[in-house]
Scaffold this motif. Structure first.
Motif, mmCIF file in Angstrom:
data_model
loop_
_atom_site.group_PDB
_atom_site.id
_atom_site.type_symbol
_atom_site.label_atom_id
_atom_site.label_comp_id
_atom_site.label_asym_id
_atom_site.label_seq_id
_atom_site.Cartn_x
_atom_site.Cartn_y
_atom_site.Cartn_z
ATOM 1 N N GLU A 242 -10.189 -4.274 4.830
ATOM 2 C CA GLU A 242 -9.028 -3.465 5.822
ATOM 3 C C GLU A 242 -8.083 -4.330 5.952
ATOM 4 O O GLU A 242 -6.849 -3.913 6.039
ATOM 5 N N THR A 243 -8.135 -5.579 6.568
ATOM 6 C CA THR A 243 -7.374 -6.583 6.924
ATOM 7 C C THR A 243 -6.282 -6.863 5.866
ATOM 8 O O THR A 243 -5.105 -6.921 5.863
ATOM 9 N N GLU A 245 -5.817 -4.738 3.149
ATOM 10 C CA GLU A 245 -5.114 -3.589 2.903
ATOM 11 C C GLU A 245 -3.667 -3.353 3.895
ATOM 12 O O GLU A 245 -2.616 -2.868 3.343
ATOM 13 N N GLU A 246 -3.837 -3.848 5.076
ATOM 14 C CA GLU A 246 -2.947 -3.739 6.057
ATOM 15 C C GLU A 246 -1.943 -4.698 5.734
ATOM 16 O O GLU A 246 -0.420 -4.423 5.657
ATOM 17 N N LEU A 247 -2.204 -6.140 5.419
ATOM 18 C CA LEU A 247 -1.399 -7.043 4.795
ATOM 19 C C LEU A 247 -0.604 -6.613 3.551
ATOM 20 O O LEU A 247 0.737 -6.844 3.316
ATOM 21 N N GLY A 249 -0.406 -3.447 2.413
ATOM 22 C CA GLY A 249 0.466 -2.219 2.579
ATOM 23 C C GLY A 249 -0.088 -0.963 1.487
ATOM 24 O O GLY A 249 0.592 -0.223 1.070
ATOM 25 N N TYR A 250 -1.397 -1.213 1.047
ATOM 26 C CA TYR A 250 -1.770 -0.084 -0.140
ATOM 27 C C TYR A 250 -3.395 -0.344 0.333
ATOM 28 O O TYR A 250 -3.783 -1.457 0.695
ATOM 29 N N LYS A 251 -3.931 0.744 -0.005
ATOM 30 C CA LYS A 251 -5.524 0.734 -0.112
ATOM 31 C C LYS A 251 -6.166 0.455 -1.425
ATOM 32 O O LYS A 251 -5.434 1.084 -2.373
ATOM 33 N N GLU A 293 -4.692 -14.049 6.429
ATOM 34 C CA GLU A 293 -3.130 -13.866 6.416
ATOM 35 C C GLU A 293 -2.481 -15.292 5.586
ATOM 36 O O GLU A 293 -1.691 -15.201 4.800
#
Length: 303
Positions: A242-243, A245-247, A249-251, A293
């Motif tokens: 999930e982290t 995916e947020e970085l 910008g897609y799943k 990150e």
């Protein structure tokens, strides 16, 4: 070799993921760093050496005359294809190193032998301390447990610390390890990834935290001890995904591969780092989101 004005450290396996970070950390502390590698590389002050060749090991030790030795050289990939290599390198190689130190007659300030939290096996303890009885369940873990037993025979002759690092990662770790594999999928824009059970929790640290722990332990008064190196906090694989995916910008679509799922999988493994932090109280523990990150933004590369 002439006597050095600065303290000198010898890192076995200096060309590996951990060794390269440790080299920089020690050099930043004013230590003159030498290392050994299994094959030729372009690292300054490094020697090609078979850790199981006692003559070669003795030659390097007598040449460098180190004040500190940090033993990282090992077969560390659990899925390595030849089980006998675990024992030849991890057990026989470590005893060869320790006996060569004794034979050299040098008075070392500290020897750190890197073991692994894998020796605890499938412990169900809420937090795994050094007092938990090891129950290794694979050849890698069994070889590390045997290595620890051999090393303990030298406690009364050398100032040794055995470390048990839990999972750790960072920029530069090879992609056959789990976290770099996941990060690489997102960096490469992959839409699918094959994993095992994502509802498991593991104690993840940064490689910077681990090498800072090692560097700090070199200057401690502690010896003849086993010390966990861990964050004391567990994260699920789902949180990692999930982290990222947020970085990114897609799943990503997760495909469960039965080959990656263990029937006896322990859901949660968390290390107890209280002993480490009592000895070295000022260690900085980087949060996993920041580690991910850094890896996502700064790239992945093989050892």
């Amino acid at each position: 070799m002439d006597s050095h004005s600065k303290p000198t450290a010898l890192i076995t396996g200096i060309d590996g993921f951990t060794g390269q970070y440790l080299k920089k950390t020690l050099e930043n502390q004013g230590i003159c760093v030498f290392g050994t590698t299994h094959s030729r590389c372009n690292i300054k002050n490094s020697y090609v050496m078979d850790i199981t060749d006692s003559l070669a090991v003795s030659k390097v030790i007598n040449l460098v005359k180190p004040d500190y030795i940090i033993h990282l050289a090992a077969i560390s990939f659990v899925a390595h294809s030849d089980p006998t290599e675990f024992y030849r390198v991890n057990v026989v190689g470590t005893e060869c190193l320790l006996q060569s130190i004794i034979d050299s007659g040098l008075s070392l300030r500290k020897v750190i032998i890197s073991s692994s939290a894998n020796v605890y096996g499938n412990s169900s303890a809420e937090q795994i301390s050094e007092n938990i009885s090891p129950e290794p369940v694979n050849h890698y873990a069994c070889s590390k447990m045997a290595m620890e037993k051999i090393t303990a025979n030298y406690f009364n002759r050398l100032p040794i610390i055995i470390t048990r690092p839990f999972n750790y990662t960072g920029v530069g770790q090879a992609e056959h390890f789990l976290v770099p594999k996941i990060v690489a999928h997102f960096k490469n824009g992959k839409k699918k990834i094959e994993l095992g059970n994502t509802d498991v929790y593991r104690d993840f640290s940064s490689v910077e935290f681990v090498v800072q722990a090692y560097a700090s332990l070199l200057n401690s008064d502690v010896k003849s001890e086993i010390i966990n190196v861990c964050s004391g906090h567990s994260y699920s694989l789902q949180e990692i995904i999930e982290t990222l995916e947020e970085l990114a910008g897609y799943k990503i679509e997760i495909c469960v591969n039965s080959d990656f799922v263990r029937a006896d999988e322990v859901k949660k493994i968390t290390g107890d780092n209280s002993k480490l932090l009592t000895i070295v109280p000022k260690l900085y523990i980087k949060k996993l989101a920041r580690i991910l990150e850094d890896m996502y933004l700064n790239g992945i590369k093989d050892d």
